[in-house]
Design a protein around this motif. Structure first.
Motif, mmCIF file in Angstrom:
data_model
loop_
_atom_site.group_PDB
_atom_site.id
_atom_site.type_symbol
_atom_site.label_atom_id
_atom_site.label_comp_id
_atom_site.label_asym_id
_atom_site.label_seq_id
_atom_site.Cartn_x
_atom_site.Cartn_y
_atom_site.Cartn_z
ATOM 1 N N GLY A 80 3.571 15.168 10.001
ATOM 2 C CA GLY A 80 3.846 14.219 11.061
ATOM 3 C C GLY A 80 2.794 13.155 11.246
ATOM 4 N N VAL A 81 1.765 13.138 10.407
ATOM 5 C CA VAL A 81 0.666 12.175 10.525
ATOM 6 C C VAL A 81 0.828 11.112 9.445
ATOM 7 C CG1 VAL A 81 -1.827 11.865 10.512
ATOM 8 C CG2 VAL A 81 -0.835 13.962 11.431
ATOM 9 N N PRO A 82 1.071 9.841 9.797
ATOM 10 C CA PRO A 82 1.151 8.791 8.781
ATOM 11 C C PRO A 82 -0.236 8.401 8.292
ATOM 12 C CG PRO A 82 1.469 7.862 10.971
ATOM 13 C CD PRO A 82 1.343 9.347 11.155
ATOM 14 N N ALA A 83 -0.342 8.119 7.015
ATOM 15 C CA ALA A 83 -1.630 7.746 6.431
ATOM 16 C C ALA A 83 -1.377 6.966 5.157
ATOM 17 C CB ALA A 83 -2.477 8.986 6.137
ATOM 18 N N TYR A 84 -2.430 6.280 4.690
ATOM 19 C CA TYR A 84 -2.369 5.567 3.421
ATOM 20 C C TYR A 84 -2.736 6.519 2.286
ATOM 21 C CZ TYR A 84 -2.058 1.106 5.903
ATOM 22 O OH TYR A 84 -1.647 0.064 6.688
ATOM 23 N N ALA A 85 -2.065 6.339 1.160
ATOM 24 C CA ALA A 85 -2.309 7.218 0.015
ATOM 25 C C ALA A 85 -3.729 7.058 -0.510
ATOM 26 C CB ALA A 85 -1.290 6.929 -1.083
ATOM 27 N N HIS A 86 -4.251 5.821 -0.534
ATOM 28 C CA HIS A 86 -5.607 5.630 -1.070
ATOM 29 C C HIS A 86 -6.667 6.169 -0.109
ATOM 30 C CE1 HIS A 86 -4.515 2.007 1.201
ATOM 31 N NE2 HIS A 86 -5.793 1.812 1.440
ATOM 32 N N GLU A 114 -11.921 4.128 11.641
ATOM 33 C CA GLU A 114 -10.822 3.269 12.074
ATOM 34 C C GLU A 114 -11.206 1.794 12.042
ATOM 35 O OE1 GLU A 114 -9.457 4.497 15.861
ATOM 36 O OE2 GLU A 114 -8.745 6.463 15.178
ATOM 37 N N GLU A 115 -12.478 1.485 12.255
ATOM 38 C CA GLU A 115 -12.894 0.081 12.303
ATOM 39 C C GLU A 115 -13.237 -0.484 10.928
ATOM 40 O OE1 GLU A 115 -16.543 2.638 12.774
ATOM 41 O OE2 GLU A 115 -14.491 2.586 13.578
ATOM 42 N N MET A 116 -13.071 0.295 9.858
ATOM 43 C CA MET A 116 -13.401 -0.150 8.508
ATOM 44 C C MET A 116 -12.135 -0.311 7.679
ATOM 45 S SD MET A 116 -16.714 -0.358 8.598
ATOM 46 C CE MET A 116 -17.361 -0.270 6.934
ATOM 47 N N HIS A 117 -12.260 -1.067 6.591
ATOM 48 C CA HIS A 117 -11.179 -1.284 5.643
ATOM 49 C C HIS A 117 -11.568 -0.712 4.287
ATOM 50 C CE1 HIS A 117 -9.204 -4.951 7.860
ATOM 51 N NE2 HIS A 117 -9.248 -3.852 8.590
ATOM 52 N N VAL A 118 -10.545 -0.500 3.446
ATOM 53 C CA VAL A 118 -10.762 -0.050 2.071
ATOM 54 C C VAL A 118 -10.375 -1.185 1.137
ATOM 55 C CG1 VAL A 118 -10.141 1.619 0.299
ATOM 56 C CG2 VAL A 118 -10.353 2.357 2.671
ATOM 57 N N ASP A 119 -11.336 -1.656 0.354
ATOM 58 C CA ASP A 119 -11.098 -2.764 -0.564
ATOM 59 C C ASP A 119 -10.736 -2.218 -1.941
ATOM 60 O OD1 ASP A 119 -11.001 -5.267 -1.728
ATOM 61 O OD2 ASP A 119 -13.158 -5.310 -2.139
ATOM 62 N N HIS A 120 -9.618 -2.720 -2.497
ATOM 63 C CA HIS A 120 -9.222 -2.379 -3.858
ATOM 64 C C HIS A 120 -9.942 -3.317 -4.822
ATOM 65 C CE1 HIS A 120 -5.973 -0.268 -1.774
ATOM 66 N NE2 HIS A 120 -5.766 0.392 -2.894
ATOM 67 N N LEU A 121 -10.933 -2.808 -5.515
ATOM 68 C CA LEU A 121 -11.707 -3.634 -6.437
ATOM 69 C C LEU A 121 -10.876 -4.088 -7.639
ATOM 70 C CD1 LEU A 121 -15.005 -1.527 -6.439
ATOM 71 C CD2 LEU A 121 -14.397 -3.466 -4.976
ATOM 72 N N CYS A 122 -9.800 -3.351 -7.938
ATOM 73 C CA CYS A 122 -8.924 -3.707 -9.057
ATOM 74 C C CYS A 122 -7.848 -4.694 -8.639
ATOM 75 C CB CYS A 122 -8.278 -2.457 -9.638
ATOM 76 S SG CYS A 122 -7.315 -1.499 -8.428
ATOM 77 N N TYR A 131 0.841 -1.197 0.000
ATOM 78 C CA TYR A 131 0.000 0.000 0.000
ATOM 79 C C TYR A 131 0.880 1.253 0.000
ATOM 80 C CZ TYR A 131 -3.618 -3.290 1.468
ATOM 81 O OH TYR A 131 -4.481 -4.362 1.546
ATOM 82 N N GLY A 132 0.397 2.292 -0.692
ATOM 83 C CA GLY A 132 1.098 3.562 -0.672
ATOM 84 C C GLY A 132 0.950 4.247 0.680
ATOM 85 N N ARG A 133 2.032 4.813 1.178
ATOM 86 C CA ARG A 133 2.016 5.454 2.479
ATOM 87 C C ARG A 133 2.632 6.844 2.383
ATOM 88 N NH1 ARG A 133 5.929 2.353 6.550
ATOM 89 N NH2 ARG A 133 5.324 4.171 7.776
ATOM 90 N N VAL A 134 2.090 7.758 3.179
ATOM 91 C CA VAL A 134 2.567 9.141 3.204
ATOM 92 C C VAL A 134 2.638 9.593 4.656
ATOM 93 C CG1 VAL A 134 1.589 9.662 0.940
ATOM 94 C CG2 VAL A 134 0.237 10.066 2.985
ATOM 95 N N THR A 135 3.346 10.690 4.864
ATOM 96 C CA THR A 135 3.419 11.346 6.171
ATOM 97 C C THR A 135 3.193 12.832 5.951
ATOM 98 O OG1 THR A 135 4.985 9.683 6.994
ATOM 99 C CG2 THR A 135 4.811 11.741 8.226
ATOM 100 N N LEU A 136 2.060 13.331 6.385
ATOM 101 C CA LEU A 136 1.686 14.726 6.214
ATOM 102 C C LEU A 136 1.632 15.404 7.566
ATOM 103 C CD1 LEU A 136 -1.211 14.288 3.610
ATOM 104 C CD2 LEU A 136 1.178 14.860 3.160
ATOM 105 N N VAL A 139 -15.412 -1.047 3.233
ATOM 106 C CA VAL A 139 -16.165 -2.230 3.645
ATOM 107 C C VAL A 139 -15.721 -2.626 5.042
ATOM 108 C CG1 VAL A 139 -16.472 -3.064 1.283
ATOM 109 C CG2 VAL A 139 -14.461 -3.776 2.595
ATOM 110 N N THR A 140 -16.418 -3.585 5.615
ATOM 111 C CA THR A 140 -16.039 -4.115 6.920
ATOM 112 C C THR A 140 -14.827 -5.039 6.771
ATOM 113 O OG1 THR A 140 -17.527 -6.012 6.673
ATOM 114 C CG2 THR A 140 -18.424 -4.007 7.696
ATOM 115 N N PRO A 141 -14.072 -5.276 7.847
ATOM 116 C CA PRO A 141 -12.927 -6.192 7.749
ATOM 117 C C PRO A 141 -13.315 -7.584 7.273
ATOM 118 C CG PRO A 141 -12.789 -4.914 9.772
ATOM 119 C CD PRO A 141 -14.118 -4.604 9.169
#
Length: 262
Positions: A133-139, A153-161, A126-131, A175-177
């Motif tokens: 001082g806050v780490p986050a996923y690019a998507h 925080e309790e949800m996930h992001v599904d890559h349909l591709c 997964y793509g990761r960034v730090t903005l 979506v849910t985990p």
């Protein structure tokens, strides 16, 4: 003759001396033992191991202890504008974020193609960034920026591709985990679509056993396993590990009896 100027509102206490750099004078006059240091944040005296290293300080240690430093960083990350924007508490997009994000995305073809992340990557792809001082996923940032979707925080992001480095918001779904795992290609997803067990028994009707954790088992296989285990126990058939454990237990009892009789 060189004249020393103290900062406004403060007395000249020798703060320009080399021995005072990186530390702040405390109001507590209690002497500090060797190997200890007073934290300038919580005012507690702690061992040197409780402080991070700091080459610029005279004593080589950070003025704040590790606990205070961690609390400060956590508070800064939680209350920064970027963190509040990602949580949906702020509607104003940080300046220059869209241009910064597009510079790190490779877009080939039309808008339906994958937008491949070209920056830092997580060890899972997964793509990761730090903005700020806050780490986050690019998507996650792409969803928040272009679709206004906040990822709880309790949800996930599904890559349909099925491309984890893709940041195209049309290829992402929150979506849910459980749904995210079952859509994947891991062992859990493979077992969830099975209609028969490894021995060919159907996983339906009365033969299906649902465990308390939600997993599925074959009742026929469980029954055969229990019968085989009972037969081995009744006939005295033990595995090498079981024989070793029982031998150690027997020797322990013999040793204790001999010691008491002596």
């Amino acid at each position: 003759m060189t004249q020393t100027h103290a900062r406004p509102g403060a007395e000249n206490t020798g703060a320009n001396d080399e021995s005072c750099r990186g530390t702040r004078l405390s109001a507590d006059p209690t002497p500090i033992p060797d190997g200890m240091k007073r934290c300038t944040k919580c005012e507690e005296v702690k061992p040197h191991s409780a402080f991070h290293r700091n080459r610029k300080a005279a004593d080589g240690l950070h003025p704040h202890c590790k606990a205070c430093h961690a609390a400060y960083r956590a508070d800064k990350k939680a209350n920064s504008p970027v963190a509040r924007w990602l949580r949906g508490e702020l509607d104003v997009t940080p300046d220059g974020l869209e241009a910064w994000l597009l510079d790190r995305i490779e877009r080939d073809g039309d808008d339906d193609a994958c937008w491949t992340w070209q920056g830092a990557m997580h060890n899972r792809g997964y793509g990761r960034v730090t903005l700020d001082g806050v780490p986050a996923y690019a998507h996650h940032i792409a969803l928040r920026l272009w679709l206004g979707i906040v990822v709880p925080e309790e949800m996930h992001v599904d890559h349909l591709c099925r491309d984890r480095s893709c940041c195209n918001p049309s290829h992402l779904e929150v979506v849910t985990p459980k749904v995210n795992v079952l859509r994947g290609i891991g062992p859990s997803a493979e077992n969830a679509v099975k209609t028969h067990c490894d021995n060919g028994h159907p996983l339906t009707g009365e033969n299906l056993y649902v465990r308390p954790d939600g997993g599925r088992d074959c009742r026929a296989c469980r029954r055969n396993h229990s019968r085989a285990h009972y037969a081995r126990t009744r006939n005295g058939e033990l595995t090498p590990e079981q024989k070793l454990n029982r031998g150690i237990f027997a020797r322990t009892i013999t040793f204790n009896v001999t010691e008491r009789s002596a």
